[in-house]
Design a protein around this motif. Structure first.
Motif, PDB file in Angstrom:
ATOM      1  N   SER A 136      -0.425  15.784  22.672  1.00 44.83           N
ATOM      2  CA  SER A 136       0.649  16.107  21.746  1.00 44.83           C
ATOM      3  C   SER A 136       1.519  14.839  21.537  1.00 44.83           C
ATOM      4  O   SER A 136       2.161  15.171  20.536  1.00 44.83           O
ATOM      5  N   LEU A 137       1.430  13.830  22.010  1.00 46.06           N
ATOM      6  CA  LEU A 137       2.084  12.621  21.444  1.00 46.06           C
ATOM      7  C   LEU A 137       1.527  12.204  20.326  1.00 46.06           C
ATOM      8  O   LEU A 137       2.345  11.422  19.591  1.00 46.06           O
ATOM      9  N   LYS A 138       0.700  12.646  19.525  1.00 41.62           N
ATOM     10  CA  LYS A 138       0.284  12.505  18.128  1.00 41.62           C
ATOM     11  C   LYS A 138       1.187  13.162  17.308  1.00 41.62           C
ATOM     12  O   LYS A 138       1.144  12.845  16.156  1.00 41.62           O
ATOM     13  N   LEU A 139       1.925  14.107  17.747  1.00 44.03           N
ATOM     14  CA  LEU A 139       2.796  14.759  17.067  1.00 44.03           C
ATOM     15  C   LEU A 139       4.148  13.889  16.514  1.00 44.03           C
ATOM     16  O   LEU A 139       4.940  14.379  15.668  1.00 44.03           O
ATOM     17  N   VAL A 140       4.314  12.824  17.318  1.00 42.51           N
ATOM     18  CA  VAL A 140       5.617  11.922  17.064  1.00 42.51           C
ATOM     19  C   VAL A 140       5.328  11.233  15.755  1.00 42.51           C
ATOM     20  O   VAL A 140       4.559  10.557  15.623  1.00 42.51           O
ATOM     21  N   LYS A 141       6.511  11.300  14.871  1.00 44.07           N
ATOM     22  CA  LYS A 141       6.327  10.439  13.845  1.00 44.07           C
ATOM     23  C   LYS A 141       6.798   8.905  14.436  1.00 44.07           C
ATOM     24  O   LYS A 141       7.421   8.915  15.614  1.00 44.07           O
ATOM     25  N   PRO A 142       6.351   7.849  13.789  1.00 41.81           N
ATOM     26  CA  PRO A 142       6.117   7.893  12.374  1.00 41.81           C
ATOM     27  C   PRO A 142       4.574   7.953  12.249  1.00 41.81           C
ATOM     28  O   PRO A 142       4.156   7.981  11.035  1.00 41.81           O
ATOM     29  N   LYS A 143       3.563   8.170  13.178  1.00 41.41           N
ATOM     30  CA  LYS A 143       2.302   8.149  13.177  1.00 41.41           C
ATOM     31  C   LYS A 143       1.728   9.297  13.055  1.00 41.41           C
ATOM     32  O   LYS A 143       0.569   9.589  12.507  1.00 41.41           O
ATOM     33  N   SER A 144       2.438  10.550  13.065  1.00 44.49           N
ATOM     34  CA  SER A 144       1.952  11.693  12.770  1.00 44.49           C
ATOM     35  C   SER A 144       1.679  12.202  11.303  1.00 44.49           C
ATOM     36  O   SER A 144       2.531  12.453  10.498  1.00 44.49           O
ATOM     37  N   GLU A 145       0.350  12.062  11.154  1.00 41.93           N
ATOM     38  CA  GLU A 145      -0.216  12.376   9.503  1.00 41.93           C
ATOM     39  C   GLU A 145      -1.058  13.410   9.666  1.00 41.93           C
ATOM     40  O   GLU A 145      -2.027  13.559   8.939  1.00 41.93           O
ATOM     41  N   LEU A 146      -0.930  14.354  10.758  1.00 44.00           N
ATOM     42  CA  LEU A 146      -1.992  15.425  10.935  1.00 44.00           C
ATOM     43  C   LEU A 146      -1.815  16.552   9.962  1.00 44.00           C
ATOM     44  O   LEU A 146      -0.904  16.977   9.559  1.00 44.00           O
ATOM     45  N   SER A 147      -3.254  17.254   9.864  1.00 41.61           N
ATOM     46  CA  SER A 147      -2.931  18.388   8.854  1.00 41.61           C
ATOM     47  C   SER A 147      -2.291  19.640   9.647  1.00 41.61           C
ATOM     48  O   SER A 147      -2.043  19.593  10.928  1.00 41.61           O
ATOM     49  N   ASP A 148      -2.101  20.850   9.028  1.00 46.39           N
ATOM     50  CA  ASP A 148      -1.455  21.809   9.447  1.00 46.39           C
ATOM     51  C   ASP A 148      -2.476  22.401  10.702  1.00 46.39           C
ATOM     52  O   ASP A 148      -2.177  22.942  11.715  1.00 46.39           O
ATOM     53  N   ALA A 149      -4.048  22.519  10.454  1.00 39.95           N
ATOM     54  CA  ALA A 149      -4.908  23.017  11.279  1.00 39.95           C
ATOM     55  C   ALA A 149      -4.782  22.194  12.723  1.00 39.95           C
ATOM     56  O   ALA A 149      -4.978  22.441  13.913  1.00 39.95           O
ATOM     57  N   GLU A 150      -4.751  20.833  12.350  1.00 38.70           N
ATOM     58  CA  GLU A 150      -4.685  19.984  13.638  1.00 38.70           C
ATOM     59  C   GLU A 150      -3.369  19.989  14.540  1.00 38.70           C
ATOM     60  O   GLU A 150      -3.619  20.101  15.773  1.00 38.70           O
ATOM     61  N   THR A 151      -2.129  20.268  13.638  1.00 43.11           N
ATOM     62  CA  THR A 151      -1.040  20.328  14.538  1.00 43.11           C
ATOM     63  C   THR A 151      -1.175  21.764  15.330  1.00 43.11           C
ATOM     64  O   THR A 151      -0.833  21.864  16.545  1.00 43.11           O
ATOM     65  N   PHE A 152      -1.519  22.868  14.517  1.00 40.79           N
ATOM     66  CA  PHE A 152      -1.782  24.056  15.148  1.00 40.79           C
ATOM     67  C   PHE A 152      -2.685  23.980  16.638  1.00 40.79           C
ATOM     68  O   PHE A 152      -2.534  24.632  17.433  1.00 40.79           O
ATOM     69  N   LEU A 153      -3.582  23.407  16.360  1.00 43.31           N
ATOM     70  CA  LEU A 153      -4.862  23.030  17.511  1.00 43.31           C
ATOM     71  C   LEU A 153      -4.157  22.442  18.668  1.00 43.31           C
ATOM     72  O   LEU A 153      -4.527  23.164  19.723  1.00 43.31           O
ATOM     73  N   ILE A 154      -3.291  21.514  18.491  1.00 38.09           N
ATOM     74  CA  ILE A 154      -2.629  20.570  19.502  1.00 38.09           C
ATOM     75  C   ILE A 154      -1.622  21.724  20.189  1.00 38.09           C
ATOM     76  O   ILE A 154      -1.638  21.911  21.655  1.00 38.09           O
ATOM     77  N   ALA A 155      -1.094  22.511  19.588  1.00 36.66           N
ATOM     78  CA  ALA A 155      -0.088  23.597  20.053  1.00 36.66           C
ATOM     79  C   ALA A 155      -0.620  24.492  21.135  1.00 36.66           C
ATOM     80  O   ALA A 155      -0.379  24.632  21.998  1.00 36.66           O
ATOM     81  N   ILE A 156      -1.933  25.189  20.332  1.00 36.18           N
ATOM     82  CA  ILE A 156      -2.529  26.119  21.475  1.00 36.18           C
ATOM     83  C   ILE A 156      -3.136  25.458  22.521  1.00 36.18           C
ATOM     84  O   ILE A 156      -3.296  26.319  23.423  1.00 36.18           O
ATOM     85  N   GLU A 157      -3.927  24.469  22.387  1.00 38.24           N
ATOM     86  CA  GLU A 157      -4.171  23.906  23.578  1.00 38.24           C
ATOM     87  C   GLU A 157      -3.266  23.657  24.609  1.00 38.24           C
ATOM     88  O   GLU A 157      -3.530  23.681  25.817  1.00 38.24           O
ATOM     89  N   LYS A 158      -2.100  23.134  24.231  1.00 36.55           N
ATOM     90  CA  LYS A 158      -1.201  22.778  25.187  1.00 36.55           C
ATOM     91  C   LYS A 158      -0.479  24.067  25.939  1.00 36.55           C
ATOM     92  O   LYS A 158      -0.590  24.133  27.004  1.00 36.55           O
ATOM     93  N   GLY A 159      -0.466  25.147  25.082  1.00 36.47           N
ATOM     94  CA  GLY A 159      -0.017  26.310  25.725  1.00 36.47           C
ATOM     95  C   GLY A 159      -1.215  27.064  26.480  1.00 36.47           C
ATOM     96  O   GLY A 159      -0.863  27.634  27.583  1.00 36.47           O
ATOM     97  N   ALA A 160      -2.208  27.007  25.859  1.00 36.60           N
ATOM     98  CA  ALA A 160      -3.516  27.751  26.746  1.00 36.60           C
ATOM     99  C   ALA A 160      -3.662  27.206  28.034  1.00 36.60           C
ATOM    100  O   ALA A 160      -3.958  27.657  28.942  1.00 36.60           O
ATOM    101  N   THR A 161      -3.856  25.693  27.842  1.00 38.61           N
ATOM    102  CA  THR A 161      -4.293  25.034  29.248  1.00 38.61           C
ATOM    103  C   THR A 161      -3.237  25.089  30.281  1.00 38.61           C
ATOM    104  O   THR A 161      -3.522  25.236  31.643  1.00 38.61           O
ATOM    105  N   SER A 162      -1.861  25.224  29.940  1.00 37.69           N
ATOM    106  CA  SER A 162      -0.790  25.498  30.813  1.00 37.69           C
ATOM    107  C   SER A 162      -0.961  26.668  31.565  1.00 37.69           C
ATOM    108  O   SER A 162      -0.911  26.699  32.741  1.00 37.69           O
ATOM    109  N   VAL A 163      -1.171  27.915  30.952  1.00 36.50           N
ATOM    110  CA  VAL A 163      -1.189  29.166  31.584  1.00 36.50           C
ATOM    111  C   VAL A 163      -2.379  29.366  32.012  1.00 36.50           C
ATOM    112  O   VAL A 163      -2.685  30.070  33.306  1.00 36.50           O
ATOM    113  N   ILE A 164      -3.416  28.708  31.826  1.00 38.24           N
ATOM    114  CA  ILE A 164      -4.980  28.871  32.511  1.00 38.24           C
ATOM    115  C   ILE A 164      -4.755  28.092  33.960  1.00 38.24           C
ATOM    116  O   ILE A 164      -5.205  28.715  34.821  1.00 38.24           O
ATOM    117  N   ALA A 165      -3.847  27.112  33.818  1.00 41.33           N
ATOM    118  CA  ALA A 165      -3.576  26.229  35.212  1.00 41.33           C
ATOM    119  C   ALA A 165      -2.754  27.187  36.016  1.00 41.33           C
ATOM    120  O   ALA A 165      -2.989  27.220  37.352  1.00 41.33           O
TER     121      ALA A 165
END
Length: 407
Positions: A226-255
């Motif tokens: 999720s550090l990839k989301l921080v500007k100025p380096k963040s040039e991700l597509s909507d699909a990539e940012t959405f994937l980062i979000a759901i993986e962060k949330g999913a892995t947290s509750v799976i743990a």
């Protein structure tokens, strides 16, 4: 993760497909509240608020009385059924919460109330999972440790005084510690974090429960990603940012699930993935403006550069409706949990609009307000009046501070 690797990729693809297929128009069938109904709800809330404020102003506020008044408000005025009331206000849930607060401040006396509350949000999900899966509701060593890990790691990763290289260096050391290596801490906060890992190890032996630690590594990698989301380096597509979000949330509750159950079957894993992913989407929706100001380009905050969030909120609503249907299909007998989830998601959606009105069109705000039991202007007027209640909660929590830490 090894055992569930293919399953996780399959669930991930299904979840993304659901999101892409969700409508972006406001739901027409949702219940509306007319002016008279709103006024009745507001009168009831004012009555409740007067009772609470009266009790708080006394020299020795009666905690039991405040709790009973809160229960009555939920049951009689907000129409929460008995089974859902039991989930929210059970003695076991309250005792586990108090136990956590004592242990957290005993572990680190310098934790702020904000840190404690952030950790409680993690804990309440796990306590809810204990109840859902028929386990004893209690603050175990691993539940306490995992709940505290993310105030600590979030504070470190989000700190403006620590540069990106130092953060990545910490992430590397933390990953090594999660694999079982003994790593020398470079700061007091790192030492605290590594001690929390030791607490989890005291309950879950690595050889017997390898997936517990795989799940902890998975959430750590998702956080690092999720550090990839921080500007100025963040040039991700909507699909990539959405994937980062759901993986962060999913892995947290799976743990969370692994720390509650030790092992997960496929249905449990699928349920926890969707639950965590959706909670993260709701979180990012509510935090969109703050994230944008801090240069964190989530799927929601990056869209504030060129659009309002009307359509994304509608998609979020329909995604929650899809997840709710999944719960009904997977766990048809868990009616209390189903109802509580439905209420909670609806509340969070409306709260997102109320708290972030600059991020939605005027027409959308007016439409959303018709589906709320209170006028937004009324809620706004009560913000200041609620402050003494918030301060009282802080005082109540701080009463549990202790210098002895017993797990």
């Amino acid at each position: 993760m090894t055992f569930h690797s293919d399953l996780r990729k399959n669930i991930q693809s299904q979840f993304i497909a659901k999101w892409n297929e969700c409508p972006d128009q406001f739901p027409e069938s949702k219940r509306q509240f007319n002016y008279l109904e709103k006024r009745i709800w507001e009168i009831k809330f004012n009555h409740f608020l007067r009772l609470i404020k009266k009790e708080i102003r006394t020299e020795n506020p009666n905690k039991s009385k405040i709790l009973e008044q809160s229960k009555c408000f939920f049951e009689e005025n907000l129409a929460y059924p008995q089974d859902q009331m039991q989930l929210i206000f059970s003695e076991e849930m309250l005792d586990a919460t108090k136990d956590f607060i004592r242990k957290a401040w005993a572990f680190d006396y310098e934790l702020s109330f904000g840190d404690i509350f952030q950790a409680l949000r993690n804990l309440w999900i796990m306590l809810g999972l204990q109840s859902f899966f028929g386990k004893e509701i209690q603050t175990t060593p691993s539940l306490m440790a995992y709940s505290l890990l993310y105030p600590y790691t979030d504070n470190l990763i989000d700190s403006a005084t620590i540069n990106q290289n130092e953060k990545l260096d910490f992430c590397t050391r933390f990953a090594l510690r999660l694999t079982g290596e003994q790593v020398a801490a470079k700061s007091q906060i790192e030492s605290r974090i590594f001690d929390l890992v030791s607490l989890i190890e005291s309950e879950f032996e690595r050889q017997t429960y390898p997936e517990v630690y795989e799940s902890l590594l998975a959430i750590h990698h998702a956080q690092t990603d999720s550090l990839k989301l921080v500007k100025p380096k963040s040039e991700l597509s909507d699909a990539e940012t959405f994937l980062i979000a759901i993986e962060k949330g999913a892995t947290s509750v799976i743990a969370d699930g692994y720390l509650v159950l030790g092992n997960l079957n496929q249905k449990e894993y699928h349920f926890l993935y969707e639950y965590g992913a959706y909670l993260q989407i709701l979180d990012d929706l509510q935090d969109a403006r703050d994230d944008f100001k801090e240069g964190i380009m989530t799927h929601f905050s990056k869209n504030l550069q060129h659009a309002k969030l009307d359509q994304l909120l509608c998609k979020t609503y329909y995604l929650g409706k899809s997840f709710y249907q999944d719960i009904k299909d997977w766990y048809p007998n868990e009616l209390s949990f189903q109802g509580l989830i439905q209420r909670s998601f609806g509340f969070l959606i409306l709260a997102s609009v109320f708290q972030n009105q600059d991020d939605f069109s005027d027409h959308f705000i007016q439409t959303a307000e018709r589906h709320a039991p209170f006028r937004f202007s009324f809620i706004q007027s009560k913000q200041t009046e609620m402050e003494p209640f918030r301060q009282h909660l802080i005082k109540m929590a701080e009463a549990y501070k202790t210098k002895e830490f017993v797990v």
